[in-house]
Every structure is written in C-alpha cells, then in structure tokens.
Design an enzyme around this catalytic site. Structure first.
Site, short mmCIF file in Angstrom:
data_model
loop_
_atom_site.label_atom_id
_atom_site.label_comp_id
_atom_site.label_asym_id
_atom_site.label_seq_id
_atom_site.Cartn_x
_atom_site.Cartn_y
_atom_site.Cartn_z
CG LEU B 12 -1.92 -1.13 1.30
CD1 LEU B 12 -2.64 -1.12 2.63
CD2 LEU B 12 -2.92 -1.01 0.17
CB CYS B 13 0.32 4.61 -1.42
SG CYS B 13 0.44 4.38 -3.21
N PRO B 14 2.59 4.57 1.00
CG PRO B 14 4.29 5.74 2.14
CD PRO B 14 2.99 4.99 2.36
CG ASP B 39 -2.62 1.56 -2.99
OD1 ASP B 39 -3.68 2.06 -3.41
OD2 ASP B 39 -1.96 2.05 -2.05
#
Ligand code: SF4
Lengths: 347, 76
Positions: B12-14, B39
């Site tokens: 998932l970001c970042p 994501d």
C-alpha cells in the site's frame, strides 16, 4: 562566490512543514524534503483499501506538498528501526500509543544522518512551540535538538525567533530577522502566512500524523500485544489493524471481519497466512482468524461469521472454513444474535 | 537501455513509491521500469513522484485490480 547552502525539510504533508520549507526557500536556500514511513502513517492506506473511498482518490499529501514547493522528496522506509521507538520510548507515550517526543528525536536523527551522507548543511522542521502537548513544548525543543544529535543544525523557521540562534542563523546562511516567532495552538498565524505565500490549499490533520494517536487503533495494538504476550509486530500486523471489524470472542484468537468489498479484497491477500471463514449458503464477508483456534472454538467463530452475512436472520447457515494449507471444512450453524455478543468482544 | 519489472503487488502507498524510488536509484538515465501494483493510489502517487524527481511516466495501465506504471528514468 558563496557556497549554495542546502537544507533538508521534514515534510509531513501538513501546513506547518510546508510553510517552514517555503520560508527557507525564500531565502535562497536549496531545499529538499524528507519523509519517514513508520508503517503507522495516516497517508494512503485505509483510503486505498476501502471501496467507498475510491470515488475520491486520496493523494499522498507529502508528495503533493513537495510538488507545490517545487522540491524533491525522499521517502524513507524506517519500519524496522521505528519498532524500537514505539516499544521503548525513553520519554513515554502521549495520550494513546504515540511516542511523539521519541519519534521526533528519531526522525531528526535520521535527517542528520541523511544530510551527512548527502552533503546538505542543515535540517528544518515545521515545529511550533506550544503547538502539541507532548512533542512541541518549550521544554522539548532543546531535547529534540540535543538527543537527536542535530544540535544547532536544527532550525525551526516558524518559531526560530523564540529560540537561541542556530548555526545557519549565526553563519548568516539565513537571515534570522526573516524567520518567525509563532507560539501556541492557534492556527491563525499559519493561515495568514499561507495566504501571503499564495498557498490556498493544504491539509490540516486534526490529531497527528499517524494512527498511533488514534484511540481505537491504539486499543487494537495493545490488544494484539496482550494476546500474543509479546510486543513484537510486523508490517502486516500494523496493516491489518487498520482494516475490518476486530472481535475477540476468546483470549486465544481474534476475528477480523471485512466491512465491505474493498476490505474483503484486501483481506483475501492474507488468506494463505490465516484460517479464514466465509458463509457459503448466503452472501457474507471474509473473516480471518488471528491466533490459534481450536476445533471446539470453530462453532462459536462460525456463528459470529454468520451474524455478519445476509443470512443473519436464518435458522441455519453454512460456513466454510479454510486452513492455511488449503484444507477445508464446512459447518452448519445458527447465526449469533446481536444481543448475545458481549461488548467486551469488540476491540 | 534496460527495462526492469518491479513487483509491488499487495503493498500500500507509500510503499510502492518507496520501492520505485529505491529501484530507480540503481538504474541509469533512459532505463525503463515497469511497476506492477494492486493499490490504485499508485496511479496518482508514482506520477507525482516522477514529476518532482525528474522522471517521465510513459504509460499508466489499469485492469482487473492491477495497476501498472511504466516510467523512464530521468537525469539526476
Ligand atoms: S503523531 Fe505519530 S508520527 Fe507524528 S510525532 Fe507522534 S508518533 Fe510520530
């Protein structure tokens, strides 16, 4: 010719760090941003997981701020090193599991290492004296500078005039007169300054920059540690605490129940690592079981699983159980009634 | 010119941005990197990261819960 001085700015994505960086840029200093990813950062994550949030795509505020400022941004993965900060904070926790003061010291220390490796001259942060009860008090300002090892290479442009002059000021790299003297919790001076800089869009996180300031998240983290009798954690644990409904019907296992499709898809990615349950006779969410569930516990867990599906009012539903090795088992259960679920089960 | 693939699925970001950043550091100007993610946030975050760091996004592809960003490494 004078050497071009360079500063690295700790960028959280909020207004203060943006203004601090901008103040220093205005003085002709080359500024680049740095952002630390601890695993608990609010940015991204849950927005990316939950289906309902997809309509309004969430930007990463640190990247956005860097783009507005026209600076490079270095995002550093500190997940492993951060464990020690969270587990053993010398200065303790804030209102919840947030070790803000130790966290600040840690981040400024990392920034200090970074400037040494990248030939930069000093560090700037958006700290404001008196802004946060734990980490941004008059007494804590020198603690962060000293314990991080940054000492007078740490400049806080927003409240610098209330603090002793730092090296960049004494050396004349920056003009102290053009720095600020903001104190307290009022946001007015920052909002005025933003206007002066022509900044009209910014994010203002209410609590803090991470999930550790969240009461419910902290409760889930403490529950996890207690249940495992260990405070070790992995990134996956941290992620899963952000997703789904968490119910602990018995001390030795917890159920993570997807609340909607996006969460279901996310939890699906963990199916191989956990025992999972789904209702097959009716529509229902994917449920992961964290901990060790014994054969005699399955019926209870299956009836809770059934409670969260479309068959909650049925006399009997069919629940499929899948083990990590792929083995399956099906149980016929009566869905648990809402009134039979004690509040204490909900974490 | 070389072309490499980075598997950033499940992250998932970042994190996909961090992995992209770390990979690009080891590559040369003009090289291409294909980042495959799950994501959807990367469709916004990786292009922003590229813009501020001087790299070029060549293509953004999305389909069946997978999102791919193809970028070209810019000069330092
Ligand atoms: S809110 Fe979280 S990231 Fe921010 S200083 Fe506190 S512990 Fe660190």
């Amino acid at each position: 010719m004078n050497k071009q001085r360079k500063a690295v700015a700790l960028i959280s994505g909020g207004l203060d760090s943006m203004l601090a960086a901008r103040t220093i840029q205005e003085q002709g200093i080359h500024v680049e941003g740095i952002n630390f990813f601890t695993g608990f950062c609010v940015e991204g994550h849950t927005h990316a997981i939950r289906e309902k949030d997809k309509a309004k795509p969430k930007r990463n505020n640190s990247l956005w701020v860097a783009e507005q400022l026209g600076i490079k941004l270095h995002i550093v993965d500190v997940i492993e090193e951060y464990k020690n900060v969270l587990l053993n904070p010398k200065h303790g926790y804030g209102q919840h599991m947030n070790p803000c003061l130790d966290c600040k010291i840690f981040m400024v220390n990392k920034a200090k290492q970074w400037i040494a490796e990248n030939d930069f001259d000093f560090i700037i942060t958006g700290e404001v004296m008196g802004q946060r009860p734990m980490s941004q008090r008059k007494a804590t300002m020198p603690i962060v500078a000293k314990e991080s090892g940054a000492d007078d290479l740490l400049l806080r442009p927003l409240c610098a005039k209330n603090l002793p002059a730092t090296l960049p000021e004494r050396e004349g790299w920056v003009d102290r007169e053009k720095l600020h003297s903001i104190t307290g919790r009022s946001r007015k001076p920052q909002i005025t300054m933003a206007k002066e800089f022509g900044i009209d869009e910014y994010s203002q996180p209410a609590g803090g920059c991470c999930f550790l300031t969240d009461k419910y998240y902290s409760a889930k983290l403490v529950d996890l540690w207690k249940a495992r009798d260990s405070r070790e954690y992995e990134l996956d644990d941290v992620m899963l605490l952000k997703v789904g409904r968490h119910i602990r019907p018995q001390a030795h296992y917890k159920m993570i129940i997807a609340r909607e499709e996006g969460e279901g898809r996310f939890l699906h990615g963990y199916k191989k690592d956990y025992v999972s349950m789904t209702c097959v006779s009716h529509q229902g969410p994917l449920v992961l079981i964290d901990g060790t569930i014994a054969a005699e516990d399955l019926y209870l867990a299956a009836s809770i699983t059934a409670r969260y599906g479309q068959g909650r009012d049925a006399e009997q539903v069919e629940v499929n159980i899948v083990y990590q090795d792929g083995a399956e088992r099906t149980l016929h259960v009566k869905p648990m009634l809402e009134q039979d679920m004690p509040k204490a089960w909900f974490i | 010119m070389t072309r490499e693939i980075l598997n950033a699925r499940r992250l998932l970001c970042p994190l996909p941005v961090i992995r992209t950043q770390d990979k690009v550091k080891q590559m040369q100007t003009g090289d291409q990197l294909e980042v495959i993610c799950t994501d959807p946030g990367v469709m916004q975050d990786i292009p922003t990261w590229c813009r501020i760091n001087g790299h070029t996004v060549l293509e953004l592809l999305s389909g069946d819960h997978e999102y791919t960003v193809i970028l070209e490494v810019g000069g330092a």
